[in-house]
Scaffold this motif. Structure first.
Motif, mmCIF file in Angstrom:
data_model
loop_
_atom_site.group_PDB
_atom_site.id
_atom_site.type_symbol
_atom_site.label_atom_id
_atom_site.label_comp_id
_atom_site.label_asym_id
_atom_site.label_seq_id
_atom_site.Cartn_x
_atom_site.Cartn_y
_atom_site.Cartn_z
ATOM 1 N N HIS A 148 9.673 -20.598 6.973
ATOM 2 C CA HIS A 148 9.937 -20.075 8.309
ATOM 3 C C HIS A 148 11.422 -19.755 8.461
ATOM 4 O O HIS A 148 12.251 -20.065 7.590
ATOM 5 N N ARG A 149 11.776 -19.139 9.585
ATOM 6 C CA ARG A 149 13.145 -18.639 9.769
ATOM 7 C C ARG A 149 14.189 -19.749 9.708
ATOM 8 O O ARG A 149 15.269 -19.559 9.134
ATOM 9 N N LEU A 150 13.895 -20.904 10.287
ATOM 10 C CA LEU A 150 14.880 -21.985 10.250
ATOM 11 C C LEU A 150 15.117 -22.456 8.824
ATOM 12 O O LEU A 150 16.233 -22.834 8.465
ATOM 13 N N GLY A 151 14.071 -22.423 8.020
ATOM 14 C CA GLY A 151 14.241 -22.767 6.607
ATOM 15 C C GLY A 151 15.150 -21.772 5.900
ATOM 16 O O GLY A 151 15.981 -22.147 5.062
ATOM 17 N N LYS A 152 15.000 -20.501 6.233
ATOM 18 C CA LYS A 152 15.878 -19.480 5.655
ATOM 19 C C LYS A 152 17.323 -19.688 6.103
ATOM 20 O O LYS A 152 18.259 -19.539 5.312
ATOM 21 N N ILE A 153 17.491 -20.013 7.381
ATOM 22 C CA ILE A 153 18.844 -20.234 7.894
ATOM 23 C C ILE A 153 19.510 -21.399 7.170
ATOM 24 O O ILE A 153 20.699 -21.339 6.823
ATOM 25 N N ARG A 154 18.754 -22.458 6.939
ATOM 26 C CA ARG A 154 19.323 -23.603 6.214
ATOM 27 C C ARG A 154 19.777 -23.183 4.815
ATOM 28 O O ARG A 154 20.824 -23.618 4.337
ATOM 29 N N ARG A 155 18.964 -22.326 4.178
ATOM 30 C CA ARG A 155 19.307 -21.897 2.808
ATOM 31 C C ARG A 155 20.548 -21.017 2.804
ATOM 32 O O ARG A 155 21.462 -21.230 1.998
ATOM 33 N N ILE A 156 20.619 -20.019 3.676
ATOM 34 C CA ILE A 156 21.783 -19.133 3.646
ATOM 35 C C ILE A 156 23.010 -19.810 4.241
ATOM 36 O O ILE A 156 24.137 -19.388 3.980
ATOM 37 N N GLY A 157 22.787 -20.885 5.035
ATOM 38 C CA GLY A 157 23.914 -21.628 5.591
ATOM 39 C C GLY A 157 24.766 -22.275 4.521
ATOM 40 O O GLY A 157 25.918 -22.644 4.761
ATOM 41 N N GLU A 158 24.216 -22.411 3.317
ATOM 42 C CA GLU A 158 24.949 -22.988 2.189
ATOM 43 C C GLU A 158 25.755 -21.939 1.439
ATOM 44 O O GLU A 158 26.505 -22.277 0.509
ATOM 45 N N ASN A 159 25.608 -20.667 1.800
ATOM 46 C CA ASN A 159 26.235 -19.580 1.066
ATOM 47 C C ASN A 159 27.404 -19.023 1.868
ATOM 48 O O ASN A 159 27.233 -18.536 2.980
ATOM 49 N N ARG A 160 28.592 -19.097 1.301
ATOM 50 C CA ARG A 160 29.786 -18.681 2.024
ATOM 51 C C ARG A 160 29.786 -17.192 2.328
ATOM 52 O O ARG A 160 30.234 -16.762 3.399
ATOM 53 N N THR A 161 29.243 -16.354 1.440
ATOM 54 C CA THR A 161 29.180 -14.916 1.703
ATOM 55 C C THR A 161 28.348 -14.647 2.953
ATOM 56 O O THR A 161 28.744 -13.864 3.827
ATOM 57 N N ALA A 162 27.200 -15.298 3.042
ATOM 58 C CA ALA A 162 26.335 -15.104 4.206
ATOM 59 C C ALA A 162 27.029 -15.553 5.481
ATOM 60 O O ALA A 162 26.944 -14.888 6.527
ATOM 61 N N LEU A 211 0.812 -1.215 0.000
ATOM 62 C CA LEU A 211 0.000 0.000 0.000
ATOM 63 C C LEU A 211 0.845 1.264 0.000
ATOM 64 O O LEU A 211 0.332 2.350 -0.294
ATOM 65 N N TRP A 212 2.133 1.158 0.306
ATOM 66 C CA TRP A 212 3.016 2.320 0.261
ATOM 67 C C TRP A 212 3.530 2.586 -1.151
ATOM 68 O O TRP A 212 4.263 3.554 -1.377
ATOM 69 N N SER A 213 3.167 1.752 -2.116
ATOM 70 C CA SER A 213 3.666 1.911 -3.484
ATOM 71 C C SER A 213 3.196 3.233 -4.096
ATOM 72 O O SER A 213 2.157 3.785 -3.715
ATOM 73 N N SER A 214 3.977 3.722 -5.050
ATOM 74 C CA SER A 214 3.614 4.925 -5.794
ATOM 75 C C SER A 214 3.413 4.556 -7.260
ATOM 76 O O SER A 214 3.471 3.376 -7.619
ATOM 77 N N GLY A 215 3.220 5.554 -8.089
ATOM 78 C CA GLY A 215 3.090 5.282 -9.519
ATOM 79 C C GLY A 215 4.390 4.868 -10.158
ATOM 80 O O GLY A 215 4.397 4.373 -11.293
ATOM 81 N N THR A 216 5.507 5.048 -9.458
ATOM 82 C CA THR A 216 6.812 4.715 -10.025
ATOM 83 C C THR A 216 7.558 3.628 -9.250
ATOM 84 O O THR A 216 8.473 3.014 -9.784
ATOM 85 N N VAL A 217 7.184 3.395 -8.000
ATOM 86 C CA VAL A 217 7.866 2.389 -7.179
ATOM 87 C C VAL A 217 6.842 1.420 -6.595
ATOM 88 O O VAL A 217 5.869 1.842 -5.965
ATOM 89 N N GLU A 218 7.058 0.134 -6.819
ATOM 90 C CA GLU A 218 6.179 -0.901 -6.264
ATOM 91 C C GLU A 218 6.925 -1.683 -5.188
ATOM 92 O O GLU A 218 8.062 -2.117 -5.390
ATOM 93 N N PHE A 219 6.261 -1.862 -4.039
ATOM 94 C CA PHE A 219 6.873 -2.613 -2.944
ATOM 95 C C PHE A 219 6.364 -4.045 -2.943
ATOM 96 O O PHE A 219 5.167 -4.294 -3.092
ATOM 97 N N GLU A 220 7.286 -4.976 -2.741
ATOM 98 C CA GLU A 220 6.962 -6.396 -2.639
ATOM 99 C C GLU A 220 7.394 -6.914 -1.268
ATOM 100 O O GLU A 220 8.535 -6.705 -0.856
ATOM 101 N N HIS A 221 6.500 -7.578 -0.578
ATOM 102 C CA HIS A 221 6.822 -8.249 0.688
ATOM 103 C C HIS A 221 7.239 -9.669 0.327
ATOM 104 O O HIS A 221 6.427 -10.454 -0.176
ATOM 105 N N HIS A 222 8.512 -9.999 0.582
ATOM 106 C CA HIS A 222 9.054 -11.231 0.025
ATOM 107 C C HIS A 222 9.118 -12.390 1.010
ATOM 108 O O HIS A 222 9.666 -12.255 2.099
ATOM 109 N N GLU A 223 8.539 -13.516 0.620
ATOM 110 C CA GLU A 223 8.638 -14.840 1.226
ATOM 111 C C GLU A 223 7.790 -15.010 2.478
ATOM 112 O O GLU A 223 8.156 -14.576 3.567
ATOM 113 N N LEU A 224 6.650 -15.666 2.274
ATOM 114 C CA LEU A 224 5.756 -15.978 3.384
ATOM 115 C C LEU A 224 5.699 -17.472 3.684
ATOM 116 O O LEU A 224 5.194 -17.874 4.726
ATOM 117 N N GLU A 225 6.202 -18.286 2.787
ATOM 118 C CA GLU A 225 6.009 -19.735 2.918
ATOM 119 C C GLU A 225 7.079 -20.395 3.773
ATOM 120 O O GLU A 225 6.848 -21.469 4.325
#
Length: 412
Positions: A282-296, A266-280
């Motif tokens: 949970h946090r532990l799932g995210k940790i497992r995913r970034i745990g595979e990335n050396r930069t993270a 709802l904060w979007s404008s005519g030039t910028v659209e906001f996306e709320h990313h990833e609802l499916e």
């Protein structure tokens, strides 16, 4: 009996307090049953990479909020709409902008008011917005993603890498705007992360939180941080057409929160659209995913307490639950202390939502076949302690008040 109940009444909290500090702390709190209008907003464009709003309250108190970046910023009033609408609704102040506000953003603001009123009918009130509708076509095509260096932002940056053209790091939100030392370390880590992920880093510094989220009776988490993120995203409209806001919670954990899938778009404008990313996921799932990335794993920063100035203190609830999640994922992260201080874990100050996160993390660690009896015992002790602390505070407060009355009676 009513006399006795009055003795047990707890002291007034932040909402009833009137503080003496300078700036926005001197705004008259009043009551939500009193409509005060307007709050006047004058936007000042100092240079291409710096924008300022001069805000005058109904009582005549004036303050300036400044946002600056290494990229050019939008000098219209549009970026100031989300945070000032949130502040205005909390105070019951109508708002007058002296510059143009994007017409799409104004329509979205009406929807944002409905969301806030549904969530917080006793703390927020509907306000009117006076502004000249407008729109500036920028032709921007970039896709930005907010990047604090935490679990949520690393997950979004990694999984949406094919779309993302820029990462956005903000100084003044989770890092105090005056903490230059920690900000320098965090921004250095963000620059290295962005470079390794192959993305340019947009760096922003703003006094938004110190001026509003901390000084008005606005809760940064529940009320304000999503609107503050929207301010930054809208300010970057010359470069970005889409801005990704990494989710704080998965779908099953959704509650009223400053950044929310029902609110962010709802904060979007005519030039910028906001996306709320990833609802499916949970946090532990995210940790497992970034745990595979050396930069993270080389640059992860989750701590907001930063005890003793530490990048990740390893002792607060957020650090501990992340460490447990990393252990459950079998991931090695270099930005945490090697050993968890179980004595500090026992003394953690937990919020209500921390209990569930920690229990889930412990269960995942045990399901992964990882056993740490001492840590498990320390976490459980901290959880039990969090149940007793409010009751003990109440008992001490009540006892103190009863004692005062008794002593006054004895002196007569």
């Amino acid at each position: 009996m009513s006399w006795f109940k009055s003795l047990l009444k707890l002291p007034a909290g932040r909402e009833g307090a009137r503080r003496d500090e300078s700036g926005l702390d001197n705004f008259p709190c009043g009551t939500l049953s009193t409509v005060i209008s307007p709050m006047a907003v004058h936007v000042e464009g100092t240079d291409a990479e710096r924008i300022t709003a001069r805000i005058t309250t109904p009582s005549g108190v004036e303050t300036r909020v400044t946002t600056e970046s290494n990229y050019s910023l939008d000098h219209s009033a549009t970026p100031w709409l989300p945070p000032l609408l949130t502040a205005g609704m909390r105070k019951g102040w109508d708002i007058t902008f002296d510059g143009p506000v994007d017409s799409t953003a104004l329509r979205g603001a009406s929807g944002a008011q409905k969301v806030f009123l549904d969530w917080y009918p006793k703390r927020f009130r509907e306000v009117s917005i006076s502004a000249e509708p407008g729109r500036v076509a920028t032709g921007a095509t970039g896709v930005g993603c907010f990047f604090s260096g935490g679990v949520d932002s690393f997950y979004s940056a990694i999984t949406e890498s094919d779309r993302i053209t820029h990462l956005i790091f903000v100084h003044g939100f989770d890092i105090d705007v005056d903490d230059e030392n920690l900000a320098a370390r965090a921004s250095a880590a963000a620059r290295k992360s962005a470079a390794e992920l192959g993305k340019p880093l947009i760096e922003v510094k703003t006094t938004m939180r110190s001026a509003f989220g901390d000084r008005l009776p606005l809760d940064w988490g529940y009320d304000f941080h999503g609107a503050a993120l929207a301010h930054v995203g809208l300010a970057l409209s010359q470069h970005l057409s889409t801005v990704i806001i990494p989710s704080s919670n998965c779908r099953e954990e959704l509650t009223p929160w400053g950044s929310h899938p029902d609110l962010d778009p709802l904060w979007s404008s005519g030039t910028v659209e906001f996306e709320h990313h990833e609802l499916e996921l949970h946090r532990l799932g995210k940790i497992r995913r970034i745990g595979e990335n050396r930069t993270a794993m080389n640059h992860l920063r989750v701590c907001w307490e930063n005890l003793d100035g530490a990048f990740n203190c390893g002792r607060c609830a957020k650090c501990v639950r992340t460490r447990i999640g990393l252990a459950a994922a079998g991931a090695q992260c270099t930005t945490f202390p090697e050993i968890i201080d179980v004595r500090a874990v026992r003394r953690m100050d937990l919020r209500s939502r921390d209990d569930g996160y920690l229990r889930t993390a412990l269960a995942a660690m045990q399901a992964s076949g990882i056993s740490d009896a001492e840590l498990t015992q320390a976490v459980n002790q901290a959880i039990r302690r969090s149940y007793w602390t409010p009751a003990l505070f109440f008992m001490r407060s009540a006892g103190s008040r009863v004692g005062q009355v008794i002593r006054r009676s004895l002196r007569r």
